[in-house]
Scaffold this motif. Structure first.
Motif, PDB file in Angstrom:
ATOM      1  N   ASP A  67       0.850  -1.181   0.000  1.00 50.56           N
ATOM      2  CA  ASP A  67       0.000   0.000   0.000  1.00 50.56           C
ATOM      3  C   ASP A  67       0.888   1.234   0.000  1.00 50.56           C
ATOM      4  O   ASP A  67       1.668   1.435   0.941  1.00 50.56           O
ATOM      5  CB  ASP A  67      -0.918  -0.007   1.220  1.00 50.56           C
ATOM      6  N   ASN A  68       0.794   2.011  -1.054  1.00 47.70           N
ATOM      7  CA  ASN A  68       1.549   3.268  -1.152  1.00 47.70           C
ATOM      8  C   ASN A  68       3.057   3.045  -0.947  1.00 47.70           C
ATOM      9  O   ASN A  68       3.674   3.684  -0.100  1.00 47.70           O
ATOM     10  CB  ASN A  68       1.000   4.286  -0.157  1.00 47.70           C
ATOM     11  N   HIS A  69       3.624   2.104  -1.689  1.00 48.48           N
ATOM     12  CA  HIS A  69       5.056   1.758  -1.661  1.00 48.48           C
ATOM     13  C   HIS A  69       5.511   1.190  -0.315  1.00 48.48           C
ATOM     14  O   HIS A  69       6.693   1.237   0.007  1.00 48.48           O
ATOM     15  CB  HIS A  69       5.933   2.960  -2.035  1.00 48.48           C
ATOM     16  N   LEU A  70       4.583   0.653   0.477  1.00 45.27           N
ATOM     17  CA  LEU A  70       4.928   0.041   1.751  1.00 45.27           C
ATOM     18  C   LEU A  70       4.559  -1.431   1.701  1.00 45.27           C
ATOM     19  O   LEU A  70       3.375  -1.785   1.591  1.00 45.27           O
ATOM     20  CB  LEU A  70       4.193   0.741   2.899  1.00 45.27           C
ATOM     21  N   LEU A  71       5.580  -2.301   1.735  1.00 48.00           N
ATOM     22  CA  LEU A  71       5.377  -3.745   1.762  1.00 48.00           C
ATOM     23  C   LEU A  71       5.188  -4.157   3.213  1.00 48.00           C
ATOM     24  O   LEU A  71       6.041  -3.878   4.061  1.00 48.00           O
ATOM     25  CB  LEU A  71       6.596  -4.467   1.164  1.00 48.00           C
ATOM     26  N   THR A  72       4.068  -4.803   3.505  1.00 45.33           N
ATOM     27  CA  THR A  72       3.780  -5.238   4.868  1.00 45.33           C
ATOM     28  C   THR A  72       3.595  -6.745   4.879  1.00 45.33           C
ATOM     29  O   THR A  72       2.828  -7.290   4.086  1.00 45.33           O
ATOM     30  CB  THR A  72       2.513  -4.553   5.419  1.00 45.33           C
ATOM     31  N   ILE A  73       4.315  -7.401   5.783  1.00 44.27           N
ATOM     32  CA  ILE A  73       4.212  -8.843   5.975  1.00 44.27           C
ATOM     33  C   ILE A  73       3.665  -9.044   7.378  1.00 44.27           C
ATOM     34  O   ILE A  73       4.282  -8.622   8.361  1.00 44.27           O
ATOM     35  CB  ILE A  73       5.580  -9.522   5.829  1.00 44.27           C
ATOM     36  N   ARG A  91      -1.802 -19.933  29.940  1.00 46.11           N
ATOM     37  CA  ARG A  91      -1.572 -20.228  28.521  1.00 46.11           C
ATOM     38  C   ARG A  91      -0.828 -19.040  27.923  1.00 46.11           C
ATOM     39  O   ARG A  91      -1.351 -17.939  27.872  1.00 46.11           O
ATOM     40  CB  ARG A  91      -2.880 -20.444  27.794  1.00 46.11           C
ATOM     41  N   GLU A  92       0.402 -19.266  27.451  1.00 48.33           N
ATOM     42  CA  GLU A  92       1.217 -18.196  26.899  1.00 48.33           C
ATOM     43  C   GLU A  92       1.477 -18.358  25.414  1.00 48.33           C
ATOM     44  O   GLU A  92       1.959 -17.441  24.778  1.00 48.33           O
ATOM     45  CB  GLU A  92       2.560 -18.103  27.637  1.00 48.33           C
ATOM     46  N   PHE A  93       1.205 -19.498  24.846  1.00 52.08           N
ATOM     47  CA  PHE A  93       1.512 -19.700  23.436  1.00 52.08           C
ATOM     48  C   PHE A  93       0.273 -19.981  22.611  1.00 52.08           C
ATOM     49  O   PHE A  93       0.301 -20.700  21.654  1.00 52.08           O
ATOM     50  CB  PHE A  93       2.555 -20.817  23.241  1.00 52.08           C
ATOM     51  N   SER A  94      -0.842 -19.368  22.971  1.00 52.33           N
ATOM     52  CA  SER A  94      -2.069 -19.588  22.228  1.00 52.33           C
ATOM     53  C   SER A  94      -2.286 -18.546  21.134  1.00 52.33           C
ATOM     54  O   SER A  94      -3.128 -18.724  20.279  1.00 52.33           O
ATOM     55  CB  SER A  94      -3.262 -19.591  23.175  1.00 52.33           C
ATOM     56  N   PHE A  95      -1.542 -17.460  21.138  1.00 52.95           N
ATOM     57  CA  PHE A  95      -1.708 -16.409  20.137  1.00 52.95           C
ATOM     58  C   PHE A  95      -0.343 -15.924  19.702  1.00 52.95           C
ATOM     59  O   PHE A  95       0.492 -15.594  20.529  1.00 52.95           O
ATOM     60  CB  PHE A  95      -2.511 -15.251  20.731  1.00 52.95           C
ATOM     61  N   LYS A  96      -0.132 -15.912  18.409  1.00 57.15           N
ATOM     62  CA  LYS A  96       1.143 -15.445  17.868  1.00 57.15           C
ATOM     63  C   LYS A  96       0.843 -14.462  16.748  1.00 57.15           C
ATOM     64  O   LYS A  96      -0.035 -14.707  15.923  1.00 57.15           O
ATOM     65  CB  LYS A  96       1.957 -16.608  17.316  1.00 57.15           C
ATOM     66  N   SER A  97       1.583 -13.369  16.723  1.00 59.05           N
ATOM     67  CA  SER A  97       1.403 -12.413  15.637  1.00 59.05           C
ATOM     68  C   SER A  97       2.652 -11.560  15.494  1.00 59.05           C
ATOM     69  O   SER A  97       3.432 -11.424  16.431  1.00 59.05           O
ATOM     70  CB  SER A  97       0.192 -11.511  15.883  1.00 59.05           C
ATOM     71  N   PHE A  98       2.818 -11.012  14.299  1.00 56.60           N
ATOM     72  CA  PHE A  98       3.855 -10.017  14.062  1.00 56.60           C
ATOM     73  C   PHE A  98       3.486  -9.253  12.808  1.00 56.60           C
ATOM     74  O   PHE A  98       2.620  -9.664  12.017  1.00 56.60           O
ATOM     75  CB  PHE A  98       5.253 -10.642  13.926  1.00 56.60           C
ATOM     76  N   LYS A  99       4.134  -8.125  12.636  1.00 56.40           N
ATOM     77  CA  LYS A  99       3.958  -7.323  11.431  1.00 56.40           C
ATOM     78  C   LYS A  99       5.278  -6.634  11.147  1.00 56.40           C
ATOM     79  O   LYS A  99       5.847  -5.996  12.032  1.00 56.40           O
ATOM     80  CB  LYS A  99       2.866  -6.285  11.625  1.00 56.40           C
ATOM     81  N   ARG A 100       5.795  -6.810   9.940  1.00 59.38           N
ATOM     82  CA  ARG A 100       7.018  -6.136   9.495  1.00 59.38           C
ATOM     83  C   ARG A 100       6.679  -5.351   8.242  1.00 59.38           C
ATOM     84  O   ARG A 100       5.994  -5.857   7.361  1.00 59.38           O
ATOM     85  CB  ARG A 100       8.128  -7.142   9.159  1.00 59.38           C
ATOM     86  N   SER A 101       7.178  -4.131   8.145  1.00 56.91           N
ATOM     87  CA  SER A 101       6.921  -3.290   6.984  1.00 56.91           C
ATOM     88  C   SER A 101       8.231  -2.760   6.431  1.00 56.91           C
ATOM     89  O   SER A 101       9.147  -2.440   7.188  1.00 56.91           O
ATOM     90  CB  SER A 101       6.010  -2.123   7.361  1.00 56.91           C
ATOM     91  N   PHE A 102       8.279  -2.657   5.093  1.00 56.49           N
ATOM     92  CA  PHE A 102       9.462  -2.173   4.397  1.00 56.49           C
ATOM     93  C   PHE A 102       9.023  -1.206   3.313  1.00 56.49           C
ATOM     94  O   PHE A 102       8.078  -1.470   2.574  1.00 56.49           O
ATOM     95  CB  PHE A 102      10.238  -3.340   3.762  1.00 56.49           C
TER      96      PHE A 102
END
Length: 142
Positions: A67-73, A91-102
């Motif tokens: 979006d607008n020259h921003l790659l988001t994974i 319970r500590e490992f029931s939800f995993k997420s991340f977001k990296r943008s370039f």
């Protein structure tokens, strides 16, 4: 440096010593939510190669967008396991997420980006536009 004396008769002293030996992230619920995988980025004459180290995931849980020259994974995985044989206390490992943008420069052909997930590595190929691939000719100085 300040020297702090501890009361060895205190039971808290024993627990402090025991739990200080564990990794710092244990018991910290925020660590799972702020996870950002390691990334390698390589440039070739034809394009850019982006590799994310994300083992143990399913490719269906990744979302790659531009979006607008921003790659988001982004990655999000929710795990809901119900077991009637025992009661879960923590319970500590029931939800995993991340977001990296370039930020993508003008050289990238955003319409031809390819992605695949294999052996725990998410690989993206960002090809350069054809006019960028042509190497500039050297001009002789007279």
């Amino acid at each position: 440096m300040t020297l702090v004396k501890r009361n060895p008769a205190s039971i808290n002293f024993l627990f402090d010593e025991l739990f200080n030996a564990f990794p710092a992230h244990w018991g910290n619920d925020q660590v799972q939510h702020n996870f950002a995988p390691a990334v390698n980025i390589h440039e070739t004459t034809d394009g850019y190669h982006v590799e994310l180290n994300v083992p143990g995931r399913n490719k269906e849980d990744f979302k790659v967008s531009i979006d607008n020259h921003l790659l988001t994974i982004a990655f999000e995985q929710k795990e809901t396991i119900e077991n009637k044989d025992y009661k879960t206390l923590r319970r500590e490992f029931s939800f995993k997420s991340f977001k990296r943008s370039f930020t993508l420069d003008e050289k990238v052909n955003a319409d031809a980006i390819q992605a695949k997930y294999e052996n725990g590595i998410l690989k993206l190929y960002l090809p350069k536009k054809e006019e960028v691939k042509i190497a500039p000719k050297e001009i002789a100085i007279l």
